[in-house]
Motif scaffolding. Structure first.
Motif, PDB file in Angstrom:
ATOM      1  N   LYS A 111       0.829  -1.211   0.000  1.00  0.00           N
ATOM      2  CA  LYS A 111       0.000   0.000   0.000  1.00  0.00           C
ATOM      3  C   LYS A 111       0.861   1.257   0.000  1.00  0.00           C
ATOM      4  O   LYS A 111       0.354   2.362  -0.196  1.00  0.00           O
ATOM      5  CB  LYS A 111      -0.918   0.013   1.238  1.00  0.00           C
ATOM      6  N   VAL A 120       9.463   5.942  -5.598  1.00  0.00           N
ATOM      7  CA  VAL A 120       9.448   7.396  -5.496  1.00  0.00           C
ATOM      8  C   VAL A 120      10.505   7.983  -6.430  1.00  0.00           C
ATOM      9  O   VAL A 120      10.237   8.905  -7.204  1.00  0.00           O
ATOM     10  CB  VAL A 120       9.671   7.856  -4.044  1.00  0.00           C
ATOM     11  N   ALA A 148       1.160  12.493 -13.423  1.00  0.00           N
ATOM     12  CA  ALA A 148       2.041  11.317 -13.487  1.00  0.00           C
ATOM     13  C   ALA A 148       2.032  10.558 -12.167  1.00  0.00           C
ATOM     14  O   ALA A 148       1.968   9.322 -12.151  1.00  0.00           O
ATOM     15  CB  ALA A 148       3.465  11.757 -13.838  1.00  0.00           C
ATOM     16  N   ILE A 149       2.056  11.295 -11.060  1.00  0.00           N
ATOM     17  CA  ILE A 149       2.043  10.637  -9.746  1.00  0.00           C
ATOM     18  C   ILE A 149       0.752   9.841  -9.579  1.00  0.00           C
ATOM     19  O   ILE A 149       0.761   8.680  -9.159  1.00  0.00           O
ATOM     20  CB  ILE A 149       2.204  11.683  -8.616  1.00  0.00           C
ATOM     21  N   VAL A 159      -1.242   8.617 -11.949  1.00  0.00           N
ATOM     22  CA  VAL A 159      -1.323   7.480 -12.861  1.00  0.00           C
ATOM     23  C   VAL A 159      -0.395   6.357 -12.418  1.00  0.00           C
ATOM     24  O   VAL A 159      -0.800   5.197 -12.325  1.00  0.00           O
ATOM     25  CB  VAL A 159      -0.987   7.921 -14.302  1.00  0.00           C
ATOM     26  N   TYR A 160       0.857   6.702 -12.109  1.00  0.00           N
ATOM     27  CA  TYR A 160       1.824   5.654 -11.792  1.00  0.00           C
ATOM     28  C   TYR A 160       1.504   4.948 -10.479  1.00  0.00           C
ATOM     29  O   TYR A 160       1.475   3.728 -10.416  1.00  0.00           O
ATOM     30  CB  TYR A 160       3.247   6.229 -11.764  1.00  0.00           C
ATOM     31  N   PHE A 161       1.259   5.711  -9.417  1.00  0.00           N
ATOM     32  CA  PHE A 161       0.976   5.047  -8.145  1.00  0.00           C
ATOM     33  C   PHE A 161      -0.413   4.416  -8.160  1.00  0.00           C
ATOM     34  O   PHE A 161      -0.618   3.348  -7.588  1.00  0.00           O
ATOM     35  CB  PHE A 161       1.119   6.033  -6.979  1.00  0.00           C
ATOM     36  N   SER A 214      -1.829   2.985 -10.631  1.00  0.00           N
ATOM     37  CA  SER A 214      -1.855   1.766 -11.444  1.00  0.00           C
ATOM     38  C   SER A 214      -1.522   0.519 -10.626  1.00  0.00           C
ATOM     39  O   SER A 214      -1.919  -0.580 -10.994  1.00  0.00           O
ATOM     40  CB  SER A 214      -0.872   1.890 -12.613  1.00  0.00           C
ATOM     41  N   VAL A 215      -0.780   0.676  -9.531  1.00  0.00           N
ATOM     42  CA  VAL A 215      -0.453  -0.498  -8.720  1.00  0.00           C
ATOM     43  C   VAL A 215      -1.118  -0.417  -7.340  1.00  0.00           C
ATOM     44  O   VAL A 215      -0.787  -1.185  -6.435  1.00  0.00           O
ATOM     45  CB  VAL A 215       1.077  -0.685  -8.554  1.00  0.00           C
ATOM     46  N   GLY A 216      -2.062   0.484  -7.192  1.00  0.00           N
ATOM     47  CA  GLY A 216      -2.856   0.536  -5.962  1.00  0.00           C
ATOM     48  C   GLY A 216      -2.126   1.055  -4.747  1.00  0.00           C
ATOM     49  O   GLY A 216      -2.423   0.664  -3.615  1.00  0.00           O
ATOM     50  N   ILE A 217      -1.160   1.962  -4.948  1.00  0.00           N
ATOM     51  CA  ILE A 217      -0.439   2.514  -3.804  1.00  0.00           C
ATOM     52  C   ILE A 217      -1.151   3.773  -3.303  1.00  0.00           C
ATOM     53  O   ILE A 217      -1.481   4.667  -4.079  1.00  0.00           O
ATOM     54  CB  ILE A 217       1.022   2.814  -4.194  1.00  0.00           C
ATOM     55  N   LYS A 218      -1.388   3.797  -1.983  1.00  0.00           N
ATOM     56  CA  LYS A 218      -2.100   4.938  -1.394  1.00  0.00           C
ATOM     57  C   LYS A 218      -1.114   5.937  -0.785  1.00  0.00           C
ATOM     58  O   LYS A 218      -1.305   7.144  -0.865  1.00  0.00           O
ATOM     59  CB  LYS A 218      -3.060   4.462  -0.300  1.00  0.00           C
ATOM     60  N   LYS A 219      -0.075   5.394  -0.131  1.00  0.00           N
ATOM     61  CA  LYS A 219       0.899   6.288   0.520  1.00  0.00           C
ATOM     62  C   LYS A 219       2.043   6.576  -0.447  1.00  0.00           C
ATOM     63  O   LYS A 219       2.843   5.693  -0.734  1.00  0.00           O
ATOM     64  CB  LYS A 219       1.443   5.635   1.790  1.00  0.00           C
ATOM     65  N   THR A 220       2.109   7.825  -0.938  1.00  0.00           N
ATOM     66  CA  THR A 220       3.169   8.140  -1.897  1.00  0.00           C
ATOM     67  C   THR A 220       4.412   8.674  -1.188  1.00  0.00           C
ATOM     68  O   THR A 220       5.394   9.004  -1.844  1.00  0.00           O
ATOM     69  CB  THR A 220       2.687   9.186  -2.922  1.00  0.00           C
ATOM     70  N   ARG A 221       4.375   8.753   0.127  1.00  0.00           N
ATOM     71  CA  ARG A 221       5.517   9.212   0.948  1.00  0.00           C
ATOM     72  C   ARG A 221       6.137  10.512   0.427  1.00  0.00           C
ATOM     73  O   ARG A 221       5.420  11.499   0.274  1.00  0.00           O
ATOM     74  CB  ARG A 221       6.543   8.092   1.066  1.00  0.00           C
ATOM     75  N   HIS A 222       7.423  10.501   0.118  1.00  0.00           N
ATOM     76  CA  HIS A 222       8.071  11.774  -0.227  1.00  0.00           C
ATOM     77  C   HIS A 222       8.004  12.085  -1.724  1.00  0.00           C
ATOM     78  O   HIS A 222       8.690  12.997  -2.185  1.00  0.00           O
ATOM     79  CB  HIS A 222       9.518  11.789   0.262  1.00  0.00           C
ATOM     80  N   ALA A 223       7.168  11.366  -2.488  1.00  0.00           N
ATOM     81  CA  ALA A 223       7.134  11.586  -3.948  1.00  0.00           C
ATOM     82  C   ALA A 223       6.717  13.019  -4.294  1.00  0.00           C
ATOM     83  O   ALA A 223       7.373  13.675  -5.114  1.00  0.00           O
ATOM     84  CB  ALA A 223       6.182  10.589  -4.599  1.00  0.00           C
TER      85      ALA A 223
END
Lengths: 197, 173
Positions: free
Chosen positions: A126, A133, B133-134, B136-138, B140-149
């Protein structure tokens, strides 16, 4: 997000026109704005076709693969979570080569493939890992050898030498890429330290 | 700059042709296949471009853009940043078609070869639609926490904006 921004832009211009008394100009803009989008696409169409055509030749000749190899040593350092020869690193370098050549259509699927490969070995599915990043930050910094669409646009609006800004674009891109990479590295580092304590 | 820049496109085209020739690529057939892709992708951005160019033209006609640049001018001037490109800096990370619309508005009002037009061009060429882009990319794989992106990407974008002004000043005196 764009759903809201787009609506706000239109509503805001109506309210603004009420106060500035520019309703006639606003009314004209509704009709002209849409029309000028069509003009723009038609005006740049030739250049875009020529460019994608030549890039297809470069790609078919294996230029993407050559660039890929050139990027590899650098990418191994930027993405230490994934070993040399891993599917993730391969997809990442393919995506970057495609971006560099301005093959937007090819770059996005390759980028999505890279994310998928990285996600396979992500311990917390998740949450983004450091490599993901880094990958997205590099992607958003836009390193493109020749920004064709921008050149075509400048030509259409009467630039004498549409590509005379290329050196400036390269300089700005490279510096912002370096800052992005350093920022990503610094921010991930701090988190790791905290975890160790 | 002019003498160098006129060589870039013809030289790149010839290098690609020679490269393809030595790699035994069927040159014209491959060109046609690529041009067809370009045709389709150019036409496919038309709907979003129509919607956003209408909105940006409306903003400009209503005087809203002038008000915004007027308010931002003192702060922007202080930083040596032309306030007229501020709408582009705001929309660039969110929407490709939206920033194209703003860019053409800038070209129309200030010319493509003026200082403002050039800074806007370099900004457009050296940055990307970061938030898009952030997402679409995150996504696409179901990531919720993008942290420091987002902070890291915005640091890169901000640098790109500042560098655009500096680079234009450096290369065009």
């Amino acid at each position: 997000m764009l759903n809201i921004i787009w609506a706000v832009m239109i509503l805001l211009s109506f309210v603004c026109a009420l106060f500035t008394g520019r309703m006639p100009q606003l009314s004209e803009a509704v009709m002209n704005g849409a029309g000028s989008a069509v003009e723009l696409v038609i005006g740049t169409l030739g250049m875009m076709c020529v460019w994608t055509g030549f890039m297809k030749i470069a790609d078919a000749g294996g230029l993407t693969a050559v660039l890929c190899k050139a990027f590899y040593p650098l990418l191994k350092r930027l993405f230490p979570d994934y070993g040399a020869g891993s599917g993730a690193l391969k997809a990442i370098s393919m995506n970057m080569a495609a971006n560099f050549l301005g093959l937007g259509n090819a770059a996005t699927p390759l980028g999505l493939a890279a994310m998928k490969e990285m996600q396979k070995e992500n311990p917390e599915p998740k949450s983004a890992n450091n490599s993901m990043v880094m990958f997205v930050v590099i992607n958003t910094a836009s390193i493109q050898l020749i920004p064709t669409f921008m050149g075509a646009l400048r030509a259409q609006y009467g630039a004498a030498f549409p590509f005379d800004i290329l050196p400036a674009v390269w300089l700005a891109s490279v510096v912002s890429l370096i800052v992005g990479v350093i920022a990503a590295k610094l921010m991930q580092g701090r988190k790791k330290e905290r975890r160790l304590r | 700059m002019e003498s160098f820049s006129v060589y870039i496109i013809p030289a790149v085209i010839c290098i690609i042709l020679l490269f393809g020739f030595f790699r035994r690529v069927p040159l014209f057939d491959t060109f046609l296949a690529g041009a067809k892709e370009g045709l389709w992708s150019s036409v496919s951005i038309l709907p979003s471009l129509v919607g956003l160019m209408m909105a940006v033209t409306m903003l400009s006609a209503s005087g809203a853009l002038e008000l915004l640049t007027g308010w931002a001018a003192p702060a922007a001037d202080f930083l040596g940043f032309p306030a007229q490109v501020l709408p582009l800096a705001l929309l660039r990370p969110i929407s490709g078609s939206g920033s194209t619309a703003v860019l053409t508005e800038i070209f129309q009002n200030y010319g493509a070869d003026g200082f403002i037009g050039r800074v806007a061009s370099v900004m457009m060429g050296s940055t990307e639609t970061t938030f898009y882009a952030i997402a679409v990319y995150f996504g696409s794989v179901g990531i919720k926490k993008t942290r420091h992106a987002i902070p890291a990407a915005l640091a890169a974008d901000t640098t790109g904006y500042i560098m655009s002004v500096l680079a234009v000043k450096l290369f065009f005196r």
